[in-house]
Motif scaffolding. Structure first.
Motif, PDB file in Angstrom:
ATOM      1  N   VAL A   1     -49.124 -53.201  31.534  1.00 61.95           N
ATOM      2  CA  VAL A   1     -49.151 -51.830  32.044  1.00 61.95           C
ATOM      3  C   VAL A   1     -49.716 -50.927  30.950  1.00 61.95           C
ATOM      4  O   VAL A   1     -49.299 -51.009  29.794  1.00 61.95           O
ATOM      5  CB  VAL A   1     -47.736 -51.362  32.427  1.00 61.95           C
ATOM      6  N   GLN A   2     -50.650 -50.091  31.309  1.00 63.41           N
ATOM      7  CA  GLN A   2     -51.187 -49.094  30.376  1.00 63.41           C
ATOM      8  C   GLN A   2     -50.816 -47.710  30.875  1.00 63.41           C
ATOM      9  O   GLN A   2     -50.912 -47.432  32.072  1.00 63.41           O
ATOM     10  CB  GLN A   2     -52.691 -49.241  30.245  1.00 63.41           C
ATOM     11  N   LEU A   3     -50.406 -46.862  29.956  1.00 66.02           N
ATOM     12  CA  LEU A   3     -49.917 -45.527  30.301  1.00 66.02           C
ATOM     13  C   LEU A   3     -50.719 -44.470  29.549  1.00 66.02           C
ATOM     14  O   LEU A   3     -50.961 -44.611  28.347  1.00 66.02           O
ATOM     15  CB  LEU A   3     -48.436 -45.406  29.922  1.00 66.02           C
ATOM     16  N   VAL A   4     -51.108 -43.424  30.261  1.00 68.46           N
ATOM     17  CA  VAL A   4     -51.859 -42.332  29.643  1.00 68.46           C
ATOM     18  C   VAL A   4     -51.203 -41.013  30.035  1.00 68.46           C
ATOM     19  O   VAL A   4     -51.138 -40.676  31.224  1.00 68.46           O
ATOM     20  CB  VAL A   4     -53.328 -42.342  30.083  1.00 68.46           C
TER      21      VAL A   4
ATOM     22  N   VAL B   1     -39.197 -49.056  35.843  1.00 65.79           N
ATOM     23  CA  VAL B   1     -38.553 -47.810  35.448  1.00 65.79           C
ATOM     24  C   VAL B   1     -39.500 -47.109  34.479  1.00 65.79           C
ATOM     25  O   VAL B   1     -40.080 -47.750  33.592  1.00 65.79           O
ATOM     26  CB  VAL B   1     -37.210 -48.087  34.751  1.00 65.79           C
ATOM     27  N   THR B   2     -39.673 -45.811  34.657  1.00 64.88           N
ATOM     28  CA  THR B   2     -40.546 -45.043  33.774  1.00 64.88           C
ATOM     29  C   THR B   2     -39.737 -43.936  33.128  1.00 64.88           C
ATOM     30  O   THR B   2     -38.992 -43.226  33.809  1.00 64.88           O
ATOM     31  CB  THR B   2     -41.723 -44.446  34.550  1.00 64.88           C
TER      32      THR B   2
ATOM     33  N   ALA C   1     -42.461 -47.453  29.935  1.00 63.81           N
ATOM     34  CA  ALA C   1     -42.097 -48.202  31.136  1.00 63.81           C
ATOM     35  C   ALA C   1     -41.376 -49.490  30.779  1.00 63.81           C
ATOM     36  O   ALA C   1     -41.620 -50.091  29.722  1.00 63.81           O
ATOM     37  CB  ALA C   1     -43.340 -48.509  31.972  1.00 63.81           C
ATOM     38  N   LYS C   2     -40.503 -49.900  31.683  1.00 62.35           N
ATOM     39  CA  LYS C   2     -39.744 -51.126  31.495  1.00 62.35           C
ATOM     40  C   LYS C   2     -39.380 -51.691  32.865  1.00 62.35           C
ATOM     41  O   LYS C   2     -39.363 -50.979  33.851  1.00 62.35           O
ATOM     42  CB  LYS C   2     -38.453 -50.882  30.709  1.00 62.35           C
ATOM     43  N   THR C   3     -39.034 -52.937  32.901  1.00 59.42           N
ATOM     44  CA  THR C   3     -38.471 -53.537  34.097  1.00 59.42           C
ATOM     45  C   THR C   3     -36.951 -53.388  34.038  1.00 59.42           C
ATOM     46  O   THR C   3     -36.383 -53.017  33.011  1.00 59.42           O
ATOM     47  CB  THR C   3     -38.851 -55.021  34.205  1.00 59.42           C
TER      48      THR C   3
ATOM     49  N   TRP D   1     -35.657 -50.579  24.556  1.00 63.45           N
ATOM     50  CA  TRP D   1     -35.700 -51.394  25.761  1.00 63.45           C
ATOM     51  C   TRP D   1     -37.003 -51.197  26.537  1.00 63.45           C
ATOM     52  O   TRP D   1     -37.259 -51.927  27.482  1.00 63.45           O
ATOM     53  CB  TRP D   1     -34.517 -51.046  26.658  1.00 63.45           C
ATOM     54  N   TYR D   2     -37.772 -50.183  26.186  1.00 62.70           N
ATOM     55  CA  TYR D   2     -39.014 -49.913  26.898  1.00 62.70           C
ATOM     56  C   TYR D   2     -40.149 -50.685  26.260  1.00 62.70           C
ATOM     57  O   TYR D   2     -40.380 -50.589  25.051  1.00 62.70           O
ATOM     58  CB  TYR D   2     -39.292 -48.406  26.902  1.00 62.70           C
ATOM     59  N   ARG D   3     -40.873 -51.434  27.096  1.00 61.27           N
ATOM     60  CA  ARG D   3     -41.887 -52.351  26.573  1.00 61.27           C
ATOM     61  C   ARG D   3     -43.246 -51.692  26.421  1.00 61.27           C
ATOM     62  O   ARG D   3     -43.988 -51.985  25.494  1.00 61.27           O
ATOM     63  CB  ARG D   3     -42.008 -53.558  27.506  1.00 61.27           C
ATOM     64  N   TYR D   4     -43.597 -50.812  27.355  1.00 63.87           N
ATOM     65  CA  TYR D   4     -44.932 -50.218  27.378  1.00 63.87           C
ATOM     66  C   TYR D   4     -44.849 -48.729  27.042  1.00 63.87           C
ATOM     67  O   TYR D   4     -43.973 -48.027  27.537  1.00 63.87           O
ATOM     68  CB  TYR D   4     -45.577 -50.408  28.751  1.00 63.87           C
TER      69      TYR D   4
END
Length: 123
Positions: A2-5, A33-34, A98-100, A109-112
């Protein structure tokens, strides 16, 4: 992957409003989850808000409750942070993450993560 901008940051006077956006790319974003976090100079990265894939029961940090609102549009793969009644102490770089799984407030806990957008509130 996942890429976030993030976008929407800027300078605003105290009492004003801004809306941040977090645009995501990658598969199954609606399953994540974001969250929004922020980091002021010399301070730890702080939890601001998080929202589940369904949008139900969002969570907020104590310092922003009643002033900020998180929402998401899964069709657009975008999460928003509406910030009202801004205060100088809200000045920080704001990050989308973001995370699952379920909503948590712990940044580890957030991966991205996105690259961040600067918000400056002048007094």
């Amino acid at each position: 992957q996942v890429q976030l901008v993030e976008s929407g940051g800027g300078t605003v006077q105290a009492g004003g409003s801004l809306r941040l956006s977090c645009a995501a790319s990658g598969p199954s974003f609606s399953n994540y989850v974001t969250g929004w976090f922020r980091q002021a100079p010399g301070k730890e990265r702080e939890f601001v808000a998080a929202i589940s894939w369904s949008g139900a029961s969002p969570a907020y940090g104590d310092s922003v409750k009643g002033r900020f609102t998180i929402s998401r549009d899964n069709a657009k793969k975008t999460v928003y942070l509406q910030m009202n009644s801004l205060k100088p102490e809200d000045t920080a770089v704001y990050y989308c993450a973001a995370k699952t799984g379920g909503i948590v407030e712990f940044r580890t806990w957030y991966r991205y993560w996105g690259q961040g957008t600067q918000v400056t509130v002048s007094s």
